[in-house]
Design a protein around this motif. Structure first.
Motif, short mmCIF file in Angstrom:
data_model
loop_
_atom_site.label_atom_id
_atom_site.label_comp_id
_atom_site.label_asym_id
_atom_site.label_seq_id
_atom_site.Cartn_x
_atom_site.Cartn_y
_atom_site.Cartn_z
N PRO A 318 0.81 -1.22 0.00
CA PRO A 318 0.00 0.00 0.00
C PRO A 318 0.85 1.28 0.00
O PRO A 318 1.64 1.52 0.90
CB PRO A 318 -0.82 -0.13 1.29
CG PRO A 318 -0.97 -1.60 1.46
CD PRO A 318 0.34 -2.18 1.01
N GLY A 319 0.71 2.07 -1.06
CA GLY A 319 1.44 3.33 -1.17
C GLY A 319 2.87 3.21 -1.65
O GLY A 319 3.63 4.18 -1.54
N VAL A 320 3.24 2.06 -2.23
CA VAL A 320 4.64 1.82 -2.60
C VAL A 320 4.73 1.08 -3.92
O VAL A 320 4.02 0.09 -4.15
CB VAL A 320 5.37 0.98 -1.53
CG1 VAL A 320 6.82 0.74 -1.92
CG2 VAL A 320 5.27 1.64 -0.16
N THR A 341 0.84 2.91 -5.32
CA THR A 341 0.89 1.57 -5.89
C THR A 341 0.73 1.66 -7.39
O THR A 341 -0.39 1.81 -7.90
CB THR A 341 -0.22 0.71 -5.27
OG1 THR A 341 -0.13 0.79 -3.85
CG2 THR A 341 -0.08 -0.74 -5.69
N SER A 342 1.83 1.58 -8.12
CA SER A 342 1.81 1.68 -9.58
C SER A 342 3.02 0.93 -10.15
O SER A 342 3.87 1.52 -10.82
CB SER A 342 1.82 3.15 -10.02
OG SER A 342 1.64 3.25 -11.41
N ASN A 343 3.08 -0.38 -9.88
CA ASN A 343 4.26 -1.16 -10.26
C ASN A 343 4.46 -1.25 -11.76
O ASN A 343 5.59 -1.28 -12.24
CB ASN A 343 4.19 -2.55 -9.64
CG ASN A 343 4.32 -2.51 -8.13
OD1 ASN A 343 3.36 -2.24 -7.43
ND2 ASN A 343 5.52 -2.75 -7.64
N ALA A 344 3.37 -1.28 -12.53
CA ALA A 344 3.52 -1.37 -13.99
C ALA A 344 4.21 -0.13 -14.53
O ALA A 344 5.09 -0.22 -15.40
CB ALA A 344 2.15 -1.55 -14.63
N THR A 345 3.85 1.04 -14.00
CA THR A 345 4.49 2.28 -14.45
C THR A 345 5.96 2.31 -14.07
O THR A 345 6.82 2.69 -14.88
CB THR A 345 3.76 3.49 -13.85
OG1 THR A 345 2.40 3.48 -14.28
CG2 THR A 345 4.42 4.79 -14.28
N VAL A 346 6.27 1.90 -12.85
CA VAL A 346 7.66 1.88 -12.40
C VAL A 346 8.48 0.93 -13.27
O VAL A 346 9.61 1.26 -13.69
CB VAL A 346 7.72 1.49 -10.91
CG1 VAL A 346 9.13 1.08 -10.51
CG2 VAL A 346 7.23 2.65 -10.04
N GLY A 347 7.95 -0.25 -13.56
CA GLY A 347 8.67 -1.18 -14.41
C GLY A 347 8.88 -0.66 -15.82
O GLY A 347 9.95 -0.84 -16.41
N ARG A 348 7.87 0.01 -16.36
CA ARG A 348 8.00 0.59 -17.71
C ARG A 348 9.07 1.66 -17.75
O ARG A 348 9.89 1.71 -18.68
CB ARG A 348 6.65 1.16 -18.15
CG ARG A 348 6.70 1.88 -19.49
CD ARG A 348 5.33 2.38 -19.91
NE ARG A 348 4.71 3.25 -18.93
CZ ARG A 348 5.02 4.52 -18.75
NH1 ARG A 348 5.98 5.09 -19.48
NH2 ARG A 348 4.39 5.25 -17.84
#
Length: 493
Positions: A318-320, A341-348
Motif C-alpha cells: 500500500p502506497g509503494v 501503488t503503480s508497479n507497472a508504471t515503475v517497471g515501464r
C-alpha cells in the motif's frame, strides 16, 4: 529555505559521485515520467542511474507530500517494500563472513522460543540459505499493522510460532515468504546483540554512505520521507510488520543507487568494502535448482524479457512501487521509486531507462511492445488426477478443522471447511502437472484472521496420493487492511 549546511552537504555528496545534470539521452524518459504523474495521478517518482561506476542521472519529480507541498528529490526517502530483502540479506552476509551465522544450518539453531514447525517436512531442512531464497517450505505471508487498528504487532517469537510452518518439504518448492525475511531480521538481532534497525544503520547504511536510509523512518529523518498514497490519492496510515526484514526499509533514490553500485563492485568515495567480492557473487547466484526460477540470497536473478542478465528486486505494498535493477555485464544500476501503488508504471520507466543506455535492449524492447498481447488466464478443466472427493484437515495455530475438496464431473470445485457452508471455488487453475490453485468464500477460524473480511486462497501440490500445501486467509477490497495468513492443508482421496 534549506539551511546552508544542508545545501553544501547535498552538493558535496552529489559531486563526490560525479553526478551530472540529466543528459539529453534521458529526455524521452523524463517526458514519460511527467506524463505518468500528470495522467495517472502518481504523486511522485524518483530515479537514479549509474553506469561504469559513474552516476549519470538522479532526479525527483512531483510531490513527496502533496498536502505539505514538499517536492520530491533524489534525496527523498521512499518506503521500499520488498527491496528491503536484498538489503537485509546484505546485513545477514556480514554475520556469515564473521562466523556468527552459517547459511546451511537450520534457522531454528539461531532462534529462541518461536521456532519453525515442520508440518509438510522436517523443520531442520529450513536452513538460513533456503529462507533467503524462498525454498524453506515457509508459506505466503504478509501482515500490515496500521496505526490505530485493532491488530497489534506480535513479538517475532509469537509470529514465528503461529505462522512459521513448513507447508512444503524444504528445498522442494519456491514460495515467496515475507515471514522468512522476518525470521532473518530476528536472526540478525539474536546473533549480533543489536536491534535489527541499529545493526543495519551501523553496519550497512553508514559504511556505504547511505545517510538517508533507515528501518522505518528513523528519528530526525521524518522531514525527508515521502508520504504513501493509495490509488485514490488518499494518505495511507503508517503501518508496521511482523516481517520488517522483508519490507521496512526507507531510503532515497540516491542511497539505493549507492547500494546497487556496491553490489556491482563499484567503490565510491565514502563507501567501505563491507563484503568480499566473492560474497557478492554468491548472493547473485541461484543454487536451489528449481526449474525456470532463479533466486539468490535476497536477489532475483534472471535473463529479462529483452535478453540481458539482471540481478534485481522490486517492491509493492500500500502506497509503494519500487524497482532496483542491476545489469552486471553492462555495469549498470537503475532505481525507480514511487509513493503510490503503480508497479507497472515503475517497471515501464525502468525499461525505458535501460533502453536509453543499451541499444540492443532498445531494439528488443521496441519489438516486444509491438507484439504484446494481454495474457489470458489458463482454461480450467479438471485433471483426471484430481477428480473426486478429497478429505483432510486445515491446521491453524489455534486448532485443526476438517476440510473437504470435491472436483465434480461438471468441472465445478466445491469445498467445505469446518462447519461452514459448502462453497464454490473460483480462479481455479492446474499449474504444470502438480499444483492446484483456487479461491473460495470462507473464514479462517483464528482470532487474528476473524478481525477482517477475507477469502481463502488454496495452493496445493499433488505428491503421490496426497494433496497438500497452503490455505491462506487474504483480505479483500475495499477493506484497507492488507494481510495473508497461511495454514497447512493436507487431503487424501
Amino acid at each position: 529555505m534549506r539551511p546552508l549546511f544542508g545545501f553544501l552537504l547535498l552538493f558535496i555528496t552529489t559531486s563526490s559521485l560525479g553526478a551530472q545534470p540529466a543528459p539529453d539521452r534521458f529526455a524521452a524518459v523524463r517526458a514519460s515520467i511527467q506524463a505518468a504523474i500528470t495522467d495517472s495521478g502518481i504523486p511522485s517518482i524518483a530515479v537514479a542511474v549509474a553506469k561504469g561506476g559513474r552516476v549519470l542521472w538522479q532526479e525527483g519529480f512531483g510531490w513527496a507530500d502533496r498536502e505539505g507541498r514538499v517536492p520530491a528529490t533524489e534525496h527523498t526517502m521512499y518506503s521500499l517494500a520488498s527491496i528491503s530483502k536484498p538489503i537485509t540479506a546484505t546485513g545477514l552476509m556480514l554475520l556469515v563472513e564473521r562466523g556468527r551465522v552459517q547459511l546451511d544450518r537450520p534457522a531454528n539453531d539461531y532462534l529462541g522460543r518461536g521456532r519453525i514447525t515442520g508440518l509438510a517436512g522436517d523443520a531442520s531442512g529450513a536452513t538460513v540459505r533456503r529462507i533467503a531464497n524462498h525454498t524453506s517450505g515457509l508459506p505466503l505471508h504478509y501482515m500490515f499493522y496500521y496505526d490505530g487498528a485493532a491488530d497489534v504487532v506480535p513479538s517475532m517469537d509469537e509470529a514465528i510460532s503461529r505462522y512459521g510452518i513448513t507447508v512444503y518439504p524444504p528445498g522442494s518448492t519456491y514460495e515467496y515468504s515475507n515471514l522468512g525475511f522476518g525470521v532473518l531480521d530476528h536472526i540478525i538481532e539474536r546473533t549480533s546483540g543489536m536491534t535489527y534497525a541499529d545493526f543495519m544503520r551501523s553496519e550497512v547504511f553508514l559504511p556505504l554512505g547511505m545517510t538517508r536510509s533507515s528501518i522505518h523512518v528513523g528519528p530526525g529523518l521524518e522531514p525527508f520521507a515521502a508520504v504513501r498514497y493509495d490509488p485514490q490519492g488518499r494518505r495511507v496510515p503508517m503501518y508496521d510488520f511482523d516481517h520488517r526484514g522483508a519490507s521496512a526499509v526507507y531510503t532515497s533514490a540516491h542511497d539505493l543507487l549507492r547500494f546497487g553500485m556496491f553490489h556491482l563492485k563499484n567503490r565510491l568515495p565514502g563507501m567501505k568494502r563491507i563484503l568480499a567480492d566473492s560474497t557478492l557473487d554468491a548472493m547473485h547466484t541461484s543454487v536451489h535448482g528449481i526449474p525456470n526460477l532463479e533466486y539468490g540470497i535476497g536477489w532475483r536473478i534472471q535473463n529479462d524479457e529483452n535478453g540481458l542478465r539482471r540481478v534485481s528486486h522490486s517492491g509493492g505494498m500500500p502506497g509503494v512501487a519500487t524497482l532496483l535493477g542491476l545489469y552486471p555485464a553492462e555495469d549498470l544500476a537503475v532505481v525507480v521509486l514511487a509513493n503510490t501503488t503503480s508497479n507497472a508504471t515503475v517497471g515501464r520507466i525502468a525499461s525505458e531507462i535501460v533502453a536509453a543506455l543499451v541499444p540492443r535492449y532498445a531494439d528488443t524492447l521496441r519489438v516486444r511492445r509491438a507484439r504484446a498481447t494481454p495474457p489470458r488466464p489458463p482454461a480450467w478443466n479438471t485433471p483426471a488426477a484430481l477428480s473426486g472427493q478429497w478429505t483432510g484437515t486445515v491446521r491453524t495455530w489455534q486448532g485443526t478443522q476438517p476440510f473437504t475438496l470435491t472436483f465434480q464431473p461438471d468441472g465445478d470445485v466445491v469445498t467445505s471447511l469446518g462447519n461452514q457452508p459448502r462453497a464454490l471455488l473460483w480462479d481455479t487453475a492446474w499449474l504444470g502437472d502438480s499444483v492446484f490453485v483456487g479461491r473460495f468464500a470462507g473464514s479462517m477460524p483464528t482470532d487474528d484472521a476473524r478481525l477482517h473480511r477475507h477469502t481463502i486462497w488454496l495452493k496445493l501440490t499433488l505428491r503421490g496420493g496426497t494433496l497438500s500445501g497452503m490455505a491462506t486467509a487474504q483480505t479483500v477490497p475495499p477493506d484497507t487492511v492488507f494481510y495473508a495468513r497461511s495454514a497447512y492443508a493436507e487431503l487424501r482421496r
